[in-house]
Design a protein around this motif. Structure first.
Motif, short mmCIF file in Angstrom:
data_model
loop_
_atom_site.label_atom_id
_atom_site.label_comp_id
_atom_site.label_asym_id
_atom_site.label_seq_id
_atom_site.Cartn_x
_atom_site.Cartn_y
_atom_site.Cartn_z
N TYR A 117 -0.23 -6.11 8.04
CA TYR A 117 -1.09 -7.46 8.09
C TYR A 117 -2.20 -7.40 7.27
O TYR A 117 -3.12 -6.53 7.08
CB TYR A 117 -1.46 -7.78 9.43
CG TYR A 117 -0.64 -8.00 10.39
CD1 TYR A 117 0.15 -9.27 10.49
CD2 TYR A 117 0.24 -7.14 11.23
CE1 TYR A 117 1.33 -9.55 11.42
CE2 TYR A 117 1.08 -7.04 12.24
CZ TYR A 117 1.67 -8.38 12.33
OH TYR A 117 2.57 -8.77 13.25
N SER B 23 -2.42 -2.81 10.59
CA SER B 23 -1.06 -2.72 10.85
C SER B 23 -0.91 -2.80 12.52
O SER B 23 -1.87 -2.42 13.31
CB SER B 23 -0.60 -1.22 10.50
OG SER B 23 -0.48 -1.27 9.11
N ASN C 102 12.07 1.80 14.92
CA ASN C 102 12.79 0.52 14.75
C ASN C 102 14.18 0.73 14.66
O ASN C 102 15.16 0.10 15.42
CB ASN C 102 12.29 -0.36 13.38
CG ASN C 102 11.08 -0.83 13.50
OD1 ASN C 102 10.45 -0.71 14.65
ND2 ASN C 102 10.63 -1.69 12.63
N ARG D 244 5.75 -7.49 1.11
CA ARG D 244 6.06 -6.97 2.29
C ARG D 244 4.82 -6.95 3.25
O ARG D 244 4.77 -5.91 4.06
CB ARG D 244 6.69 -5.51 2.25
CG ARG D 244 7.94 -5.67 1.31
CD ARG D 244 8.88 -6.35 1.99
NE ARG D 244 10.13 -6.35 1.22
CZ ARG D 244 11.18 -7.30 1.31
NH1 ARG D 244 11.18 -7.95 2.40
NH2 ARG D 244 12.25 -7.27 0.47
N LEU E 196 13.93 -4.88 8.52
CA LEU E 196 13.17 -5.69 9.63
C LEU E 196 13.91 -7.22 9.58
O LEU E 196 13.87 -7.89 10.55
CB LEU E 196 11.48 -5.69 9.33
CG LEU E 196 10.81 -6.30 10.44
CD1 LEU E 196 10.63 -5.59 11.57
CD2 LEU E 196 9.21 -6.62 9.74
N ILE F 143 4.10 -3.22 11.28
CA ILE F 143 3.94 -4.22 10.31
C ILE F 143 2.60 -4.31 9.80
O ILE F 143 1.70 -4.30 10.53
CB ILE F 143 4.45 -5.71 11.17
CG1 ILE F 143 5.77 -5.55 11.76
CG2 ILE F 143 4.31 -6.98 10.04
CD1 ILE F 143 6.84 -5.18 11.27
N SER G 176 7.69 4.31 11.86
CA SER G 176 7.98 2.81 12.08
C SER G 176 9.55 2.74 11.90
O SER G 176 10.18 2.09 12.67
CB SER G 176 7.20 1.85 11.37
OG SER G 176 5.88 1.96 11.78
N TYR H 281 11.07 -3.18 5.34
CA TYR H 281 11.05 -4.70 5.69
C TYR H 281 12.24 -5.61 5.38
O TYR H 281 12.58 -6.19 5.91
CB TYR H 281 9.94 -5.26 4.51
CG TYR H 281 8.64 -4.89 5.32
CD1 TYR H 281 7.86 -5.85 6.16
CD2 TYR H 281 7.73 -3.54 4.95
CE1 TYR H 281 6.92 -5.58 6.79
CE2 TYR H 281 6.61 -3.38 5.66
CZ TYR H 281 6.16 -4.23 6.42
OH TYR H 281 4.86 -3.89 7.01
N ASN I 274 6.19 -12.07 14.02
CA ASN I 274 5.17 -11.47 13.30
C ASN I 274 3.89 -12.44 13.14
O ASN I 274 2.77 -12.05 13.21
CB ASN I 274 5.81 -10.98 12.08
CG ASN I 274 6.79 -9.95 12.32
OD1 ASN I 274 6.45 -9.41 13.02
ND2 ASN I 274 7.58 -9.88 11.07
N PHE J 122 10.33 -8.39 17.37
CA PHE J 122 10.12 -8.25 15.96
C PHE J 122 10.14 -9.69 15.20
O PHE J 122 9.40 -9.74 14.25
CB PHE J 122 11.34 -7.48 15.45
CG PHE J 122 11.21 -6.01 15.95
CD1 PHE J 122 9.90 -5.34 15.43
CD2 PHE J 122 12.25 -5.44 16.52
CE1 PHE J 122 9.93 -3.85 16.02
CE2 PHE J 122 12.34 -3.89 16.55
CZ PHE J 122 11.21 -3.34 16.52
#
Length: 258
Positions: free
Chosen positions: A80, A74, A247, A58, A216, A78, A243, A213, A20, A17
């Motif tokens: 992007y 994604s 996680n 985020r 995260l 995560i 997600s 987030y 990123n 994790f």
């Protein structure tokens, strides 16, 4: 299409994790093999866009040369945004509302939960959307971008000019993108909504994303219990967050709590 995405995922190494930025670079390298650089204009533009709805940043931003503008995706839960630095640099020169509208459109895909996770998609854990769903998602992103443009004081004519350049009014039944008239109407709806919607209103889904987030970040800083707490809040606000479940489960596994 699914096979191509599966190959895409195979090309991206499965990192922790805390990797990123490396993941973002790998995502870009699959699209284009180019050098990368940070871009303060991208950061500033994203802050402006998210500020219109009172949301925190985020997303992982990564410059990706020769991609023309920007793309939302994604990977492993995560979100992007990959962007062309030349495209983004134009936002520094005056008010380039057309390009800001394009970036806001990509942000809108994330805000509305459109971007499929590449890993889950390749593993058949999620289904691809139909053409009709894809067109609807584009309209939702256009509406969001129109809302943002109005909030920032930009003219709707610039957004309409962008839409007119990239679309036409032919039959869209077999297309992933809607016809020009539908897109122009969506932009107009969003633009007009900005006049009545509270500037700081956040949906449960947006708040859930913020807690995701936060979780995260805490996990990356080895605050396992804090991360579990934030993921739990995220799940309570958005029970469909795959997600957050994944996680949180991974942390329990790491702690030996089965």
């Amino acid at each position: 299409m699914r096979n191509l995405l599966y190959i895409l995922v195979l090309l991206i190494s499965f990192s922790s994790f805390g990797q990123n930025n490396k993941d973002a670079l790998r995502l870009c390298s699959v699209l284009q093999s180019n050098s990368f650089s940070s871009n303060s204009a991208a950061e500033d533009a994203l802050e402006r866009i998210l500020g219109t709805i009172g949301a925190s940043k985020r997303f992982v931003l990564q410059s990706c040369s020769n991609t023309n503008n920007a793309v939302a995706t994604s990977y492993r839960g995560i979100r992007y945004i990959l962007y062309d630095p030349d495209f983004m640099n134009t936002l520094n020169y005056g008010n380039n509302w057309g390009n800001l509208f394009i970036l806001a459109h990509e942000v809108g895909h994330h805000i509305n939960g459109h971007s499929l996770d590449l890993v889950l998609y390749a593993a058949d854990a999620v289904e691809s959307v139909s053409l009709a769903q894809s067109r609807q998602q584009e309209l939702e992103a256009d509406e969001f971008a129109g809302f943002v443009l109005a909030r920032l004081g930009g003219p709707i004519s610039d957004a309409n000019e962008v839409i007119s350049k990239i679309s036409n009014n032919s039959d869209d039944s077999y297309s992933t993108h809607p016809s020009r008239s539908k897109r122009l109407n969506a932009v107009s709806r969003g633009y007009n909504k900005s006049k009545t919607k509270s500037n700081n209103t956040k949906s449960k889904k947006e708040i859930a994303n913020e807690y995701f987030y936060k979780g995260l970040e805490k996990n990356e800083n080895d605050d396992k219990n804090g991360a579990i707490s934030d993921y739990t809040i995220s799940i309570s606000l958005n029970p469909n967050s795959i997600s957050a479940y994944t996680n949180r489960g991974a942390i329990y596994r790491d702690l030996g709590d089965y």
